[in-house]
Write a protein that holds these residues in place. Sequence first.
Motif, mmCIF file in Angstrom:
data_model
loop_
_atom_site.group_PDB
_atom_site.id
_atom_site.type_symbol
_atom_site.label_atom_id
_atom_site.label_comp_id
_atom_site.label_asym_id
_atom_site.label_seq_id
_atom_site.Cartn_x
_atom_site.Cartn_y
_atom_site.Cartn_z
ATOM 1 N N ASN A 11 -30.223 30.206 -12.164
ATOM 2 C CA ASN A 11 -31.356 29.877 -11.504
ATOM 3 C C ASN A 11 -30.559 29.264 -9.945
ATOM 4 O O ASN A 11 -29.758 28.416 -10.221
ATOM 5 C CB ASN A 11 -32.238 28.812 -11.774
ATOM 6 N N LEU A 12 -30.996 29.810 -9.091
ATOM 7 C CA LEU A 12 -30.389 29.537 -7.782
ATOM 8 C C LEU A 12 -31.534 29.476 -6.743
ATOM 9 O O LEU A 12 -32.460 30.148 -6.790
ATOM 10 C CB LEU A 12 -29.261 30.497 -7.162
ATOM 11 N N THR A 13 -31.240 28.686 -5.616
ATOM 12 C CA THR A 13 -32.115 28.674 -4.387
ATOM 13 C C THR A 13 -31.476 29.000 -3.316
ATOM 14 O O THR A 13 -30.315 28.680 -2.875
ATOM 15 C CB THR A 13 -32.787 27.201 -4.022
ATOM 16 N N CYS A 14 -31.879 30.133 -2.426
ATOM 17 C CA CYS A 14 -31.296 30.732 -1.240
ATOM 18 C C CYS A 14 -31.423 29.545 -0.179
ATOM 19 O O CYS A 14 -32.569 29.020 0.107
ATOM 20 C CB CYS A 14 -32.194 31.783 -0.821
ATOM 21 N N PHE A 15 -30.226 29.171 0.457
ATOM 22 C CA PHE A 15 -30.510 28.231 1.545
ATOM 23 C C PHE A 15 -30.593 28.818 2.796
ATOM 24 O O PHE A 15 -30.530 28.172 3.783
ATOM 25 C CB PHE A 15 -29.306 27.336 1.432
ATOM 26 N N SER A 16 -31.217 30.109 2.848
ATOM 27 C CA SER A 16 -31.743 30.651 4.022
ATOM 28 C C SER A 16 -33.356 30.634 4.154
ATOM 29 O O SER A 16 -33.860 30.042 4.778
ATOM 30 C CB SER A 16 -31.092 32.119 4.249
ATOM 31 N N GLY A 19 -36.055 30.847 -0.905
ATOM 32 C CA GLY A 19 -36.630 31.491 -2.128
ATOM 33 C C GLY A 19 -35.690 31.152 -3.468
ATOM 34 O O GLY A 19 -34.466 31.015 -3.173
ATOM 35 N N GLU A 20 -36.413 31.210 -4.589
ATOM 36 C CA GLU A 20 -35.811 30.861 -5.723
ATOM 37 C C GLU A 20 -35.475 32.330 -6.447
ATOM 38 O O GLU A 20 -36.377 33.182 -6.312
ATOM 39 C CB GLU A 20 -36.591 30.053 -6.831
ATOM 40 N N PHE A 21 -34.315 32.480 -7.203
ATOM 41 C CA PHE A 21 -33.951 33.819 -7.823
ATOM 42 C C PHE A 21 -32.748 33.757 -9.020
ATOM 43 O O PHE A 21 -32.234 32.371 -8.836
ATOM 44 C CB PHE A 21 -33.451 34.678 -6.730
ATOM 45 N N LYS A 22 -32.912 34.424 -9.848
ATOM 46 C CA LYS A 22 -31.788 34.472 -10.978
ATOM 47 C C LYS A 22 -30.816 35.432 -10.443
ATOM 48 O O LYS A 22 -30.839 36.470 -10.040
ATOM 49 C CB LYS A 22 -32.360 34.602 -11.994
ATOM 50 N N LEU A 53 -16.753 40.334 -9.913
ATOM 51 C CA LEU A 53 -18.114 41.264 -9.953
ATOM 52 C C LEU A 53 -19.451 40.412 -9.789
ATOM 53 O O LEU A 53 -20.407 40.839 -8.805
ATOM 54 C CB LEU A 53 -18.273 42.147 -11.081
ATOM 55 N N TYR A 54 -19.282 39.077 -9.983
ATOM 56 C CA TYR A 54 -20.510 38.185 -10.204
ATOM 57 C C TYR A 54 -20.256 36.803 -9.207
ATOM 58 O O TYR A 54 -21.108 35.909 -9.257
ATOM 59 C CB TYR A 54 -21.138 37.755 -11.534
ATOM 60 N N ASN A 55 -19.552 37.005 -8.382
ATOM 61 C CA ASN A 55 -18.992 35.568 -7.331
ATOM 62 C C ASN A 55 -20.151 35.758 -6.340
ATOM 63 O O ASN A 55 -20.431 34.555 -5.813
ATOM 64 C CB ASN A 55 -17.797 36.056 -6.754
ATOM 65 N N VAL A 56 -20.732 36.594 -6.043
ATOM 66 C CA VAL A 56 -21.522 36.819 -4.781
ATOM 67 C C VAL A 56 -22.783 36.614 -5.359
ATOM 68 O O VAL A 56 -23.516 37.269 -6.207
ATOM 69 C CB VAL A 56 -21.337 38.057 -3.760
ATOM 70 N N ASN A 57 -23.468 35.604 -4.599
ATOM 71 C CA ASN A 57 -25.172 35.497 -5.126
ATOM 72 C C ASN A 57 -25.974 36.076 -4.022
ATOM 73 O O ASN A 57 -25.777 35.877 -2.768
ATOM 74 C CB ASN A 57 -25.649 34.035 -4.961
ATOM 75 N N VAL A 58 -26.871 37.237 -4.477
ATOM 76 C CA VAL A 58 -27.742 38.036 -3.362
ATOM 77 C C VAL A 58 -29.066 37.515 -3.411
ATOM 78 O O VAL A 58 -29.633 38.008 -4.518
ATOM 79 C CB VAL A 58 -27.220 39.290 -3.521
ATOM 80 N N CYS A 59 -29.749 36.958 -2.373
ATOM 81 C CA CYS A 59 -30.953 36.505 -2.625
ATOM 82 C C CYS A 59 -31.842 38.071 -2.465
ATOM 83 O O CYS A 59 -31.833 38.574 -1.524
ATOM 84 C CB CYS A 59 -31.420 35.751 -1.501
ATOM 85 N N PRO A 60 -32.757 38.179 -3.381
ATOM 86 C CA PRO A 60 -33.455 39.458 -3.490
ATOM 87 C C PRO A 60 -34.662 39.262 -2.326
ATOM 88 O O PRO A 60 -35.178 40.179 -1.948
ATOM 89 C CB PRO A 60 -33.996 39.567 -4.825
ATOM 90 N N HIS A 61 -34.950 38.158 -1.955
ATOM 91 C CA HIS A 61 -36.090 37.955 -1.000
ATOM 92 C C HIS A 61 -35.783 38.021 0.399
ATOM 93 O O HIS A 61 -36.657 38.894 1.230
ATOM 94 C CB HIS A 61 -36.536 36.436 -1.156
ATOM 95 N N TRP A 90 -33.970 44.255 5.452
ATOM 96 C CA TRP A 90 -33.869 44.263 3.967
ATOM 97 C C TRP A 90 -34.964 44.776 3.155
ATOM 98 O O TRP A 90 -36.078 44.680 3.394
ATOM 99 C CB TRP A 90 -33.669 42.600 3.337
ATOM 100 N N SER A 91 -34.488 45.659 2.294
ATOM 101 C CA SER A 91 -35.521 46.363 1.445
ATOM 102 C C SER A 91 -35.732 45.938 0.136
ATOM 103 O O SER A 91 -36.407 46.624 -0.622
ATOM 104 C CB SER A 91 -35.076 47.936 1.308
ATOM 105 N N GLY A 92 -35.200 44.883 -0.233
ATOM 106 C CA GLY A 92 -35.726 44.125 -1.292
ATOM 107 C C GLY A 92 -34.690 44.390 -2.612
ATOM 108 O O GLY A 92 -35.330 44.649 -3.753
ATOM 109 N N GLN A 93 -33.650 45.035 -2.527
ATOM 110 C CA GLN A 93 -32.624 45.307 -3.509
ATOM 111 C C GLN A 93 -32.282 43.941 -4.325
ATOM 112 O O GLN A 93 -32.353 43.092 -3.996
ATOM 113 C CB GLN A 93 -31.304 46.069 -3.211
ATOM 114 N N SER A 94 -32.269 44.438 -5.830
ATOM 115 C CA SER A 94 -31.925 43.228 -6.604
ATOM 116 C C SER A 94 -30.309 43.465 -7.204
ATOM 117 O O SER A 94 -30.225 44.477 -7.685
ATOM 118 C CB SER A 94 -32.928 43.030 -7.982
#
Length: 230
Positions: A11-16, A19-22, A53-61, A90-94
């Motif tokens: 679980n992460l929180t985007c600091f921009s 928003g919360e995301f996984k 491959l999983y080093n970058v966290n991408v906020c879906p919001h 941004w078109s909401g990719q996950s």
Amino acid sequence: MTEISPYYQRNLTCFSCRGEFKTTKIRSRFIRYHQHDTDFCPNYLSTELNPLLYNVNVCPHCGFSFTENFSKHMIPVIRNEIHNHISAHWSGQSYGGLRTVEEGIKTYKLAILSASVKREKPIVKAGLYLRTAWLYRTLKDSDQEFRFMKLAVEAYCASYSQEDFIDTQMSTARILYLIAELYYRLGNYSQSAIYFSKVIQQQKHTKEPRIIEMARHRWEDLREDYKKAK
């Protein structure tokens, strides 16, 4: 008995946008390291269980993408620039699930864009460029690998000049070695020789004798390659 998956959700929180995301990560017990290349690129026994491959966290919001190396400090003007340059398009990719190498590369490119808009330090951008080059190496795409190695060495040189790597995990000997090694891989033997010499000069000041030893070996490789090139 329940079988434990190599993957887990964090679980992460985007600091921009806040928003919360996984996002998916790999459990350390499942990571099987094999060896590393001379530019520290790690090679794993499993191509799927590659933590790069999983080093970058991408906020879906909002699309803002970041790693643990990003500064969490964000002033309102930067947040507005992220919205205008990234979120508005941004078109909401996950990217929160399992990733292919190609998808991993896309996340690094998103992080590079985010780092540029946020004005992260050169040392942060250099790490993103280098890891992108490593992933292109796994695809045997030498043109793109070289492109991102060139960007990486330029950023590492800027970082060394500005000394923004101080107080990070990057030591003086290590950043000099990386600059030398990347120049070597790019075929710039003269610049590579200069920086390998700088590494060796660090032998009395560094706590990383392995880096000095690696530099000596690569110096010998460089001399042989230079002779062949002539």
